[in-house]
Design a protein around this motif. Structure first.
Motif, short mmCIF file in Angstrom:
data_model
loop_
_atom_site.label_atom_id
_atom_site.label_comp_id
_atom_site.label_asym_id
_atom_site.label_seq_id
_atom_site.Cartn_x
_atom_site.Cartn_y
_atom_site.Cartn_z
N ASP A 1 0.72 -4.71 3.42
CA ASP A 1 -0.90 -4.24 4.61
C ASP A 1 -1.49 -5.53 4.49
O ASP A 1 -2.18 -6.55 3.55
CB ASP A 1 -1.40 -3.17 3.91
CG ASP A 1 -3.17 -2.78 4.69
OD1 ASP A 1 -3.29 -4.53 5.52
OD2 ASP A 1 -3.60 -2.13 4.11
N GLN B 1 0.63 -0.87 0.29
CA GLN B 1 0.17 -0.21 0.10
C GLN B 1 1.01 1.18 0.17
O GLN B 1 1.82 1.15 1.02
CB GLN B 1 -0.90 0.18 1.12
CG GLN B 1 -1.70 -0.99 1.46
CD GLN B 1 -2.83 -1.61 0.20
OE1 GLN B 1 -3.06 -0.17 -0.22
NE2 GLN B 1 -3.18 -2.36 -0.30
N ASP C 1 -0.78 4.31 0.73
CA ASP C 1 -1.23 4.98 1.56
C ASP C 1 -1.09 5.34 3.05
O ASP C 1 -1.78 5.75 3.30
CB ASP C 1 -2.93 4.95 1.26
CG ASP C 1 -3.50 3.65 1.92
OD1 ASP C 1 -2.63 3.07 2.72
OD2 ASP C 1 -4.19 3.27 1.89
N SER D 1 -1.35 3.21 5.75
CA SER D 1 -1.44 2.01 5.96
C SER D 1 -0.27 0.57 5.53
O SER D 1 0.00 0.20 4.70
CB SER D 1 -2.81 1.64 5.80
OG SER D 1 -2.74 0.92 4.32
N GLY D 2 -0.72 -0.75 6.66
CA GLY D 2 0.37 -1.05 7.03
C GLY D 2 1.60 -1.29 8.12
O GLY D 2 1.77 -0.81 8.89
N ASP D 3 2.66 -2.45 7.99
CA ASP D 3 3.60 -2.85 9.04
C ASP D 3 4.87 -1.92 8.30
O ASP D 3 5.26 -2.05 7.58
CB ASP D 3 3.69 -4.20 8.41
CG ASP D 3 4.54 -4.18 9.73
OD1 ASP D 3 5.29 -3.65 10.23
OD2 ASP D 3 5.04 -6.10 10.01
N ASN E 1 -4.06 -6.54 6.11
CA ASN E 1 -5.70 -6.41 5.09
C ASN E 1 -5.83 -5.87 4.08
O ASN E 1 -7.45 -5.87 3.77
CB ASN E 1 -6.03 -5.81 6.37
CG ASN E 1 -6.43 -5.64 7.59
OD1 ASN E 1 -6.20 -7.44 7.98
ND2 ASN E 1 -5.13 -4.95 8.05
#
Length: 154
Positions: free
Chosen positions: A113, A96, A98, A100-102, A115
């Motif tokens: 991410d 990602q 944006d 978001s994520g690890d 998810n």
């Protein structure tokens, strides 16, 4: 498609409801540069008649050698699985941009991410490398294993 390739190809006979064939191609490559016959197969299935990624795409790839230009996935997320009695690898998630994520799993500006609605399953069966890649379809390991389990050469 089997008539167009020189290797023994199996294809899925079961797909989740709502997925329909969109497109198929057989690509040629130089077998002196990469293992295999010089051909690989890509078949795409989706919920709409076009390649609308947001509506969901299932990509099926096959080659009688390594898959050329495979997806770059987070190696730390690889799970060893058994597919049709042989070893395979499953990965869920995606890169990602944006934020978001690890933050500990990065590739440039991208974060992994878990998810993200992406799932990948790869295995080698009877000398053929297969890859299923599901995007925006809500599929998980059980779904991909069911698709793989429906593979038939007839």
């Amino acid at each position: 498609v089997r008539a167009r390739v020189s290797f023994s190809l199996q294809v899925p006979t079961w797909l989740p409801d709502g997925l329909n064939y969109i497109h198929m191609n057989v690509s040629e490559y130089d077998p002196n540069e990469l293992e295999g016959s010089g051909q690989h197969v890509n078949i795409n299935y989706g919920r709409s008649a076009d390649f609308d990624f947001q509506n969901g795409i299932l990509s099926f790839r096959a080659n009688d050698g390594p898959i050329s230009a495979p997806y770059v996935l987070a190696a730390s997320r690889e799970q060893s699985v058994t597919v049709n009695g042989v070893p395979g690898i499953y990965v869920h998630g995606g890169w990602q941009n944006d934020g978001s994520g690890d933050p500990n799993t990065k590739m440039g500006d991208l974060l992994w991410d878990d998810n993200a609605d992406d799932a990948y399953l790869t295995w080698i069966q009877d000398g053929v490398t297969y890859l299923l890649a599901a995007h925006n379809l809500g599929l998980d390991l059980d779904d991909l294993l069911r698709i793989a389990g429906s593979m038939s050469g007839e």
